[in-house]
Every structure is written in C-alpha cells, then in structure tokens.
Enzyme design. Structure first.
Site, PDB file in Angstrom:
ATOM      1  N   ARG A 186     -11.134  26.152  10.089  1.00 56.29           N
ATOM      2  CA  ARG A 186     -10.354  26.604   8.936  1.00 56.29           C
ATOM      3  C   ARG A 186     -10.461  25.595   7.796  1.00 56.29           C
ATOM      4  O   ARG A 186     -10.357  24.385   8.008  1.00 56.29           O
ATOM      5  CB  ARG A 186      -8.874  26.762   9.296  1.00 56.29           C
ATOM      6  CG  ARG A 186      -8.554  27.777  10.340  1.00 56.29           C
ATOM      7  CD  ARG A 186      -7.048  28.083  10.369  1.00 56.29           C
ATOM      8  NE  ARG A 186      -6.225  26.881  10.344  1.00 56.29           N
ATOM      9  CZ  ARG A 186      -4.901  26.887  10.234  1.00 56.29           C
ATOM     10  NH1 ARG A 186      -4.245  28.028  10.114  1.00 56.29           N
ATOM     11  NH2 ARG A 186      -4.208  25.759  10.237  1.00 56.29           N
TER      12      ARG A 186
ATOM     13  N   PHE B 105       0.921  34.733  14.304  1.00 56.98           N
ATOM     14  CA  PHE B 105       1.152  33.363  14.744  1.00 56.98           C
ATOM     15  C   PHE B 105       1.997  33.405  16.016  1.00 56.98           C
ATOM     16  O   PHE B 105       3.034  34.084  16.051  1.00 56.98           O
ATOM     17  CB  PHE B 105       1.849  32.559  13.652  1.00 56.98           C
ATOM     18  CG  PHE B 105       1.853  31.087  13.923  1.00 56.98           C
ATOM     19  CD1 PHE B 105       0.682  30.359  13.845  1.00 56.98           C
ATOM     20  CD2 PHE B 105       3.017  30.429  14.270  1.00 56.98           C
ATOM     21  CE1 PHE B 105       0.669  28.997  14.103  1.00 56.98           C
ATOM     22  CE2 PHE B 105       3.023  29.069  14.533  1.00 56.98           C
ATOM     23  CZ  PHE B 105       1.835  28.346  14.453  1.00 56.98           C
TER      24      PHE B 105
ATOM     25  N   TYR C 133       6.020  23.264   4.030  1.00 57.18           N
ATOM     26  CA  TYR C 133       5.160  22.100   4.243  1.00 57.18           C
ATOM     27  C   TYR C 133       3.674  22.390   4.106  1.00 57.18           C
ATOM     28  O   TYR C 133       2.862  21.474   4.215  1.00 57.18           O
ATOM     29  CB  TYR C 133       5.434  21.453   5.610  1.00 57.18           C
ATOM     30  CG  TYR C 133       5.422  22.382   6.794  1.00 57.18           C
ATOM     31  CD1 TYR C 133       4.239  22.855   7.347  1.00 57.18           C
ATOM     32  CD2 TYR C 133       6.613  22.778   7.377  1.00 57.18           C
ATOM     33  CE1 TYR C 133       4.234  23.687   8.437  1.00 57.18           C
ATOM     34  CE2 TYR C 133       6.633  23.614   8.473  1.00 57.18           C
ATOM     35  CZ  TYR C 133       5.434  24.071   9.011  1.00 57.18           C
ATOM     36  OH  TYR C 133       5.439  24.915  10.087  1.00 57.18           O
ATOM     37  N   LYS C 134       3.313  23.645   3.826  1.00 55.15           N
ATOM     38  CA  LYS C 134       1.904  23.962   3.617  1.00 55.15           C
ATOM     39  C   LYS C 134       1.589  23.899   2.118  1.00 55.15           C
ATOM     40  O   LYS C 134       1.576  22.835   1.526  1.00 55.15           O
ATOM     41  CB  LYS C 134       1.577  25.321   4.227  1.00 55.15           C
ATOM     42  CG  LYS C 134       1.818  25.411   5.730  1.00 55.15           C
ATOM     43  CD  LYS C 134       1.443  26.771   6.275  1.00 55.15           C
ATOM     44  CE  LYS C 134       1.871  26.965   7.729  1.00 55.15           C
ATOM     45  NZ  LYS C 134       1.233  26.025   8.665  1.00 55.15           N
TER      46      LYS C 134
ATOM     47  N   ASP D 205       6.475  37.179   7.274  1.00 53.45           N
ATOM     48  CA  ASP D 205       6.310  35.736   7.366  1.00 53.45           C
ATOM     49  C   ASP D 205       5.357  35.321   6.243  1.00 53.45           C
ATOM     50  O   ASP D 205       4.209  35.775   6.192  1.00 53.45           O
ATOM     51  CB  ASP D 205       5.730  35.362   8.738  1.00 53.45           C
ATOM     52  CG  ASP D 205       5.601  33.856   8.940  1.00 53.45           C
ATOM     53  OD1 ASP D 205       5.514  33.108   7.946  1.00 53.45           O
ATOM     54  OD2 ASP D 205       5.557  33.422  10.109  1.00 53.45           O
TER      55      ASP D 205
END
Length: 415
Positions: free
Chosen positions: A376, A130, A227-228, A202
């Site tokens: 995705r 990322f 938050y995912k 991560d």
C-alpha cells in the site's frame, strides 16, 4: 514519458506545496504511509509542551475550565465538521473508532427496533471490510442475543442484492483499506433506505483524503479516525457523526458521565444530554485531543477540492510510472483506475510484497503491507510532492530489477 524535471516543475506550480513546510518530515524519507499514520505537524510539539508544562504542570485541574479541556471534544468536532459535509453540533471527537462504531451500530439497531422494521435482524457488510468493524458488529450481535446476524458479502456487485427486506443495518467503509476502492456513498445510502435499512459509514480512509458531504449523501451515521489523513498523531481520538435529524433518537449503551445531562450533579441515575454530546462516554485524553487540533488547523489553509485534485494527480502519476518502469515484474494493480472509485492510495500486489516493502522502507520509501500480498502506498497532498512519486518509483524499479529484497525476512509485529 514524464521526467523528474517535469515532476519538479509540477511541484513549483503546486499551490499546496508550501503546506509541506508545516510538517516535520525527516530528511531522506519519502513518506507514503499517511493512509496509516499521518506525518507530524510542526505545531504539534510546542502544543504538546504547552499542554503538559503549562496547562497540566502549572494550571493543573483548573485547565478543565481555563484551557477549555472539557469542551474540547465538541469544539474539535465543529472544526472537523466542514471536512465531512456536516453541521456544527453534529460531530464529537473522542474514544476510538471501534468504540464509536459500537455506539453507532447499537444506536441504529435500537432505532430500527423501535420503528416499523422492528423484526429485522440482519447487518450487512463486506467480507473485505476492516476486520475490527466486522468484529464489533459480530460482538454486538452476539451480546444482544436477539437473533441478529452479520451477513458478509464477497463483492461490490453482490452488495446491492444482499441489502433487502431482511436488512436492519448496513455497515460500510467508504474507502477500502486494502484496495483503495471508494463506494458511491449517495447511491448506496439511497439503496439502503429504499429497502428500509439504515446505513453507517466508516470514514477512516476518507476524512481528509476525499471530499465528503454526509448530508447530501443521505448517510445515517458515520465514524472515523484522526490519525491517518487528518494527522492527529498515533492513537489519536476518533470521531462520530450523528446528524441532527437522528440525535433525539440516538441511544447508545455506553452510559459514561461525559454524556450525562448534568455530569457534575453526580446523580446516581443516568440522563443523557441533548445533542451530539450523548455520543460521548468517559473522560477524554486531553494531550491527544490537542494534537488533533494541530492537524485540523492545516486543512483550514486549503480546500478539499484542491486536496482531491492533487491526490488524483499524484496517484495517476504513480500508477503510470510503476506500470511503465516496473511492467516486467509480477505487479498487479488492485486500486481502481476510475477517479470516482479511488481513494487517496494505490495498492499493488507482488508475490513477495512484504519483502519488497521492507526493502523500500530500508531505502527510505515508507509504505506498508497488508495481506494478501498487497503493498500500500498512501498519498497525502498536504506534504507529498510529485518529485517524491518519481523518486519512490525509481527506488522501487531498482529493487525489483536487482531482486534486492529478502524473502526470508521475519515479519514485524506491525506490517
């Protein structure tokens, strides 16, 4: 070939299906973007109202004590710990993933500089990591101005050889945000240690999506977001894990008062507290922290084993249906078929991937798009049904068969 009725039958037998009612999912929407932003728990709205109206509105500053605001980051960390294979007192929730990664990287480099591998100056990561993770590593290396470099590796096959006697630190994302590829955390951590390097993970696309055992895997530190898959809300605070074995050597440069040994002594000199608290920085966002707790409460009603089993079933079904029903179109699967190497998302490329995704969203199937040409689809077993998968593929097939998408569509700021 499976039918929609078969999917409905699987939903009827699904032990996790009742948990869907704990989320405020809008009518007419198939939400396959929980890998980017989780759906809202129904408990979040009344909890936010309680925090704002009662704890803040009425009790005011007293709530730092009476409502437990001050201890919330550590309390949430202890509640999150079982999902990570961590122990109580090893996780704290607060700040952003990027800030926590900066702290972890700085602390790891400090540990190496004080030990037998003091001369090492290479941080190894993947070019496909990322971007903000790479930016944080490059920014830290530049800021330190001590000859540190960030080595970007182009493939998983090259990663092992890139970690060598020059490597001070390895920084990897457990599940790749584009492809959904999942590293063998234990094998990679063992290899890094064999070369004398430390490793920071991560877990942004892992926590709440795949079973984790950070201790068994031999990880050194880890960060991630809430938050995912953890459904903490947009921009919800992140987390950092520092195992007890490293905490006495954990020194990070963001010396905020929340990590002070006696913050309300208001001493002009900094003295870090003991334990995981030293990974904190400044005052934390209480309302957002309260929303994180609503998401974590739902996980306590099931197990990561059950979540993982359904995740694999959902993603297997999606891959099978897309390839069977949309096989005549220029789609290419970039997510691993092997279960051990797959997270909880499926990514396909299409030459007009952005336009196709915009058409899907317009029809109520919400996924997202990432360059280059990747569509995705995230699968959150707590609220995604097998019928959702069938209906999403039905709509995708219709869009592709009829070329019902606009290749001239202007890009939104967030894709």
């Amino acid at each position: 070939m499976m039918t929609r009725n078969d999917c409905l039958a699987r939903d009827a037998d699904d032990a996790l299906a009742p948990l869907r009612q704990l989320f405020a999912l809008p009518e007419g929407v198939i939400y396959l973007d929980g890998n980017s932003l989780g759906a809202m728990p129904r408990a979040a709205l009344p909890r936010a109202q309680q925090v704002i109206a009662q704890e803040w509105g009425t009790d005011l500053i007293r709530s730092w004590n009476s409502a437990g605001w001050f201890d919330m980051p550590k309390r949430l960390g202890d509640r999150l710990a079982p999902l990570l294979g961590a122990q109580a007192g090893e996780v704290v929730v607060g700040d952003t993933t990027s800030l926590n990664l900066f702290k972890a990287l700085a602390a790891a480099l400090h540990m190496q500089a004080a030990g037998e591998h003091a001369g090492r100056r290479v941080i190894v990561t993947e070019r496909s990591n990322f971007p903000t993770d790479i930016y944080m590593a490059e920014g830290l290396a530049t800021w330190l101005d001590r000859g540190y470099t960030v080595r970007l590796v182009d493939s998983v096959d090259e990663l092992t050889s890139a970690i060598n006697s020059e490597t001070a630190l390895v920084m990897l994302t457990h599940v790749n945000y584009r492809t959904g590829y999942q590293h063998d955390m234990a094998a990679m951590s063992a290899h890094a240690h064999a070369q004398g390097a430390l490793i920071v993970w991560d877990l942004a696309h892992s926590a709440g999506a795949v079973p984790l055992d950070l201790h068994a895997a031999g990880a050194d530190m880890a960060v991630g977001c809430t938050y995912k898959y953890l459904n903490g809300g947009p921009g919800a605070p992140a987390f950092i894990w520092v195992p007890a074995r490293h905490q006495h050597r954990f020194h990070q440069p963001l010396w905020g008062w929340w990590s002070h040994a006696t913050p309300f002594a208001m001493a002009p000199q900094y003295a870090p507290c003991e334990g995981i608290g030293r990974a904190q920085c400044g005052t934390q966002p209480v309302v957002s922290l309260a929303m994180v707790e609503c998401g974590l409460e739902i996980f306590e009603k099931t197990s990561m084993h059950a979540i993982r089993a359904k995740s694999l079933a959902l993603t297997d079904l999606f891959i099978t249906l897309v390839e069977a029903r949309c096989g005549g179109h220029p789609l290419a699967l970039v997510t691993p078929r092997e279960h051990a190497r797959r997270g909880s998302q499926v990514s396909f490329t299409h030459p007009h991937g952005y336009a196709v995704m915009r058409a899907l969203i317009a029809r109520g199937v919400i996924g997202d798009y990432r360059e280059p040409a990747i569509m995705r689809f995230g699968f959150t077993p707590l609220y995604t049904s097998f019928a959702d998968v069938w209906d999403a593929v039905e709509i995708l097939q219709h869009i592709l068969d009829h070329q019902d998408y606009d290749v001239t569509a202007q890009r939104s700021a967030v894709t």
